[in-house]
Each structure stands twice: as structure tokens, then as C-alpha cells.
Design an enzyme around this catalytic site. Structure first.
Site, mmCIF file in Angstrom:
data_model
loop_
_atom_site.group_PDB
_atom_site.id
_atom_site.type_symbol
_atom_site.label_atom_id
_atom_site.label_comp_id
_atom_site.label_asym_id
_atom_site.label_seq_id
_atom_site.Cartn_x
_atom_site.Cartn_y
_atom_site.Cartn_z
ATOM 1 N N ASP A 264 0.832 -1.195 0.000
ATOM 2 C CA ASP A 264 0.000 0.000 0.000
ATOM 3 C C ASP A 264 0.876 1.257 0.000
ATOM 4 O OD1 ASP A 264 -2.614 1.388 0.418
ATOM 5 O OD2 ASP A 264 -1.693 1.935 2.328
ATOM 6 N N GLU B 69 1.203 -0.417 -5.057
ATOM 7 C CA GLU B 69 0.339 0.699 -5.427
ATOM 8 C C GLU B 69 1.261 1.891 -5.714
ATOM 9 O OE1 GLU B 69 -3.399 3.257 -3.604
ATOM 10 O OE2 GLU B 69 -1.819 2.574 -2.261
#
Length: 546
Positions: free
Chosen positions: A201, A242
């Protein structure tokens, strides 16, 4: 062992708490997901990406982690999770878990110790300053025009800490070797349990300069260490990051086959929606041409239409973004953060079957590994009465039954809303009804996935955009040592026939394999391609070697 399984995978993203409740408490759980594995396997899914499953106060959909070694008790326990892993392996499905280590929850033990004592070993786990610095940019979660900074004063610590996102999510000091060691331990723990890797993330935020956070040398050495550690522990495990940046930054995160295995392709995603809005292929064609020239055998991009957050359009200019807003989010409550749309794909496309097929045909043929969001395969909509990003996180619609078949709990006890009534309510949109309908969107998705898996060139090969001579038609081909995949997509509502200027020898023996209708087979001598309104055609050429 297939070390490169991710190159031709079909990934399915879900949040356990909203997928299937087997215990009747109103929250989805590992038992419910385990029971749904046969459905996912029959759909053609080969990999699950689970949103955060760790213990959490759940103030940000689980991305505020309280303990990386504990399961969120609402979902089950470690025993239930290992049963899920075993059951998924039996049906040929791998499992990736979300690893949010840019920040933790303020309730995490490390942060609580960090704020108590300046001399604590945990003080340097986070980014503290005694005086609030001038903030060079607004906080990530601030709406357009809203003044918000990334420094939060803590009364106990009598100091300010840095947060890239919400104030209850203090950023970790990734430059601290002790923090890196903690991340290695977390990875090792979950790899030993059986996961096939991690979705990292907020990867770019881990390397930003934040206060006194100071990297020695190249900060990307940290990702190289991550890659080496993961492959040492489990050679076929992967890191999927990401990285919502311009394509000229992608190679910084892929490295020399020594950082991330995969990156989400946010850039192409943005321009796909500009193409949908304009009904023109030019934006997505130009975006594809900006991709790194060579994605190596060990690297891959992950393509998607919608994910669990807003449709972030920050790669578009303000004018382009306004075009997409006008087409797909004309009302203010459909937008968020001044840059995104909080709607699902089916509703944005007006529940138009032709456009939905076109969008997914594009997803399955552009270079990369396709990622589907739960419910996308049946055309679920959103609930704009829910706050923020929660609008696209309603519970899965399994049947025309109470609570959409998600749970037997009283409706008021559900973790999230179930959509009822209208074109997207569970009464009309659900798995059970579509499974029994040979003409349903679910049936079409399953068939498209079968073809996508059969023609691996779309995931493996190098992509070339074809000059179609028509602004509404995207043509591209992807070559690998096994063959060549070709695809054409008509973004307009008009029937179009294009005349191609192509190498006849290259396109010799190319045959149609899948399309919205059965087209007359392609003739390289004529080099004509006919497409109905919002039509698509997949073609294939097999390379024969002695």
C-alpha cells in the site's frame, strides 16, 4: 513451481468483511469466503487479493493497523485463515494480502510507546518534530480547496507527528533499520502461513522526505531488500505495489528486476475513462504508448477498471477530468477529494451491456494482468447515501433473498449497506440469477476470462499500438515467443469499418477467436476490420516451431 504465475493470472480483489457472512453476525468472514471459493474458481479466478485482514480499529477500512500479527477478530482467527489458504490452494487459487506499512494506527503498540517517552526505542519508529514545520503540500485526504496539513500535535508526546493520510494513521519512519527489520518479520510470518505475496500500500509515500526522516544512499535499496527477502523465503511469492505515478517513474519501482514484481497501472486506467467519456480511442492509445518499452520476464503491470477506493483521475488535466466528471459523475455527491469518482463501473456506464463488455474486453486484452473488483462480474452499483469511499464497498449480492444472500443477520446489523431496489438492487443483480442465465453478464465475464487465460500473449508479450486511421477504434497487438494476440475496440456507438496499413506477412494466419458477435474472419489481403457499435474483436496467431 511456476515462478511467473502472476504474468497470466486473473486477480480478484475483495474485502472479507463485505463478501460473505457464514456466522450470521452481519460481517463477512473467512468461513464465508472459504465457502465461496468454488464460485470464484468456476469464474476463472486464479488469485485473490484480500484487503487488510489485520487487527484494526477499522477507521479506514482496515488500513489503520493495530497489530500485524493478529487477525481482525470479526473475520475469524488464524486457524480460519489457514483453512482458507489450504482450501484456496486445493482449487488453484493463490492469496495475496494487503500490507500497509507506510503507516500504522495510533492504537498500535509502537505508536503508544513512541508517544510516551522521547527516549523510547520506538520514538524513532515514527516521524516526530518539536516544532510544526511549514507544510509544503496539503494532506492527501484533504478535499480540493480544503486547508489541511500533514502534521498532528500529540499532547502526550508534546510534539508533532507526520501522517500522509488520516491523522489517526501516523507514518512509520521507513529509513529506520529497526522498522525495516519489523517489516521483514511481518512478511516472514505471513509467508510461512502460506500467502503468495503482498500488495504494498502507498509505496511512493514510503520514500518521501517527511520532517527529519533521512535516507542514507538510495532509498529504493529498501525495496530491493524487500524483494530479496521475499524471494529467499518463498521463491514464487510476489510484491504488487500501489504506485500512482507517471509512467516515467515505473522503472524506479521495478528496478533491474530487483524491486517490485508488479505495479498497478493507474495511468492507463485514467485515460481509459477519458476514452470512454469521449467515445474515442486516442487517449488510451497514447497512454499505452507511454508504457515502459520493455516489461521483462520477471515484471508486470496490473490493469483494472475500478478498485476499492475512488476512481482517482489525478493523471488527467483539469479540463480532461471535468470531461470525465460530466460523463460519469455529473452530480457533486458522486465526486470525492476533488479528483475522484465514488461510483462503480456498471452505474457509470449506465448499465449498458455493450459498454460494459467493451470495457472488460479492453481490460482483458491490454498488456498486463487483469484485476477484478468483487461484484464487478455481475454489474453491481454503488450506494451514494454512504459516506466517502464506502459508497463502492456495499455487501456482495449473492441472491434475490434477504440481505442479498450476504448474511442471515438482521439488516440493521450488516457491516455495510446492501443495495435494494432500482436497477442495481440485489433483487435484479445477484450471482444466483446470473449463474442460471446463459446470457447474463456473469456468464460473459466467465467466458472472456477463459479466452484471456487461453491466449497468454496478452499478459506476456510486448505491446504495439496499431494506427487504425479512425479516432474511435483502438487496435493493438502483443507478441511473445508463443504467438501474437490482436485486439480491436470501437469506443463509439457507430458501426465502423477500418482499412489497415499492416505488414501482411505479420498478420498472415491471424484468426478471430472472440468478439461481441461472430465476425467474418480477418483477411490480411483486404486488411479490413468491421466493428459494430461498441464492438470488440480478439484475434490470435500461433507461432509454429519445429
Amino acid at each position: 513451481m511456476n515462478k511467473y504465475w502472476y504474468k497470466n493470472a486473473v486477480i480478484y480483489s475483495l474485502d472479507v468483511e463485505t463478501f460473505k457472512d457464514a456466522t450470521g453476525d452481519g460481517t463477512g468472514d473467512f468461513k464465508g469466503l472459504k465457502n465461496a471459493l468454488p464460485y470464484l474458481s468456476s469464474l476463472g479466478i486464479t488469485c485473490l487479493w484480500l484487503l487488510p485482514i489485520f487487527d484494526t480499529p477499522n477507521r479506514d477500512n482496515g488500513y489503520d493497523v493495530k497489530d500485524y500479527y493478529k487477525i481482525d477478530p470479526r473475520l475469524g482467527d488464524l486457524g480460519h485463515f489457514t483453512q482458507l489458504i489450504d482450501a484456496a490452494e486445493e482449487v488453484g487459487i493463490r492469496v495475496l494480502i494487503d500490507l500497509a506499512v507506510n503507516h500504522t494506527s495510533t492504537e498500535h503498540f509502537w505508536f503508544q510507546e513512541s508517544r510516551k517517552d522521547k527516549n523510547s526505542e520506538y520514538r524513532d519508529y515514527y516521524i516526530w518534530v518539536d516544532e510544526k514545520p511549514e507544510d509544503p503540500e496539503k494532506n492527501m485526504m484533504a478535499a480540493e480547496g480544503e486547508e489541511s496539513i500533514s502534521w498532528k500535535y500529540d499532547r502526550t508526546a508534546k510534539a508533532y507527528y507526520f501522517h500522509s493520510f488520516y491523522p489517526h494513521q501516523p507514518d512509520l519512519n521507513i529509513a529506520n533499520p529497526q522498522v525495516q527489520e519489523e517489516i521483514f518479520r511481518i512478511m516472514q510470518f505471513w509467508l510461512k502461513i502460506g500467502v503468495s505475496g503482498f500488495r504494498i500500500d502507498a509505496a511512493p509515500h514510503m520514500f518521501k522526505e517527511k520532517g527529519r526522516m533521512d535516507f542514507e544512499g538510495d532509498p529504493h535499496k529498501i525495496f530491493r531488500n524487500f524483494r530479496e527477502f521475499v524471494e529467499t523465503q518463498k521463491p514464487d511469492a510476489i510484491l504488487l505495489a500501489e504506485v500512482d505515478l507517471d509512467p516515467n517513474q515505473y522503472n524506479k519501482y521495478l528496478g533491474n528486476e530487483d524491486q517490485m514484481h508488479m505495479l498497478f497501472n493507474f495511468y492507463v486506467n485514467n485515460f481509459m475513462f477519458l476514452s470512454f467519456a469521449r467515445e474515442e480511442a486516442i487517449p488510451v492509445a497514447r497512454a499505452l504508448q507511454r508504457m515502459p518499452e520493455e516489461i521483462t520476464r520477471k515484471e508486470q503491470l496490473a490493469t483494472f477498471l475500478r478498485n476499492h477506493d475512488e476512481l482517482n483521475l489525478d493523471k488527467l488535466s483539469r479540463t480532461e477530468r471535468d470531461e470525465v466528471f460530466k460523463a460519469f459523475a455529473p452530480k457533486e455527491n458522486m465526486r470525492i477529494f476533488g479528483r475522484g469518482i465514488r461510483r462503480r463501473l456498471a452505474s457509470m456506464l449506465g448499465n449498458d451491456r455493450k459498454k460494459m463488455e467493451l470495457a472488460h474486453s479492453l481490460l482483458f486484452t491490454i498488456p498486463g494482468t487483469p484485476v477484478l473488483r468483487y461484484g464487478e462480474e455481475i454489474g453491481m452499483g454503488e450506494d451514494l447515501s454512504m459516506e466517502g469511499r464506502s459508497s463502492v464497498r456495499t455487501v456482495m449480492q449473492w441472491a434475490n433473498d434477504r440481505n442479498g444472500g450476504f448474511s442471515t443477520a438482521p439488516t440493521e446489523n450488516l457491516i455495510r449497506n446492501v443495495i435494494s431496489g432500482g436497477d442495481f438492487g440485489y433483487e435484479k443483480v445477484n450471482v444466483n440469477d446470473q449463474l442460471r442465465d446463459p446470457d447474463s453478464f456473469l456468464t460473459w465475464i466467465s467466458k472472456a476470462i477463459d479466452y484471456r487465460k487461453e491466449f497468454a500473449e496478452f499478459g506476456w508479450g510486448r505491446n504495439h499500438v496499431i494506427d487504425t486511421g479512425n479516432p474511435h477504434v483502438l487496435g493493438h497487438y502483443t507478441k511473445s515467443e508463443k504467438g501474437m494476440g490482436v485486439a480491436f475496440h470501437n469506443f463509439s456507438g457507430k458501426e465502423i469499418t477500418i482499412k489497415l496499413e499492416v505488414d501482411k506477412e505479420l498478420f498472415k494466419d491471424v484468426v478471430d477467436v472472440f468478439g461481441n458477435i461472430r465476425y467474418e474472419n480477418f483477411d490480411p489481403e483486404k486488411a479490413e476490420v468491421k466493428l459494430t457499435p461498441y464492438g470488440y474483436r480478439w484475434m490470435h496467431k500461433k507461432h509454429n516451431f519445429l
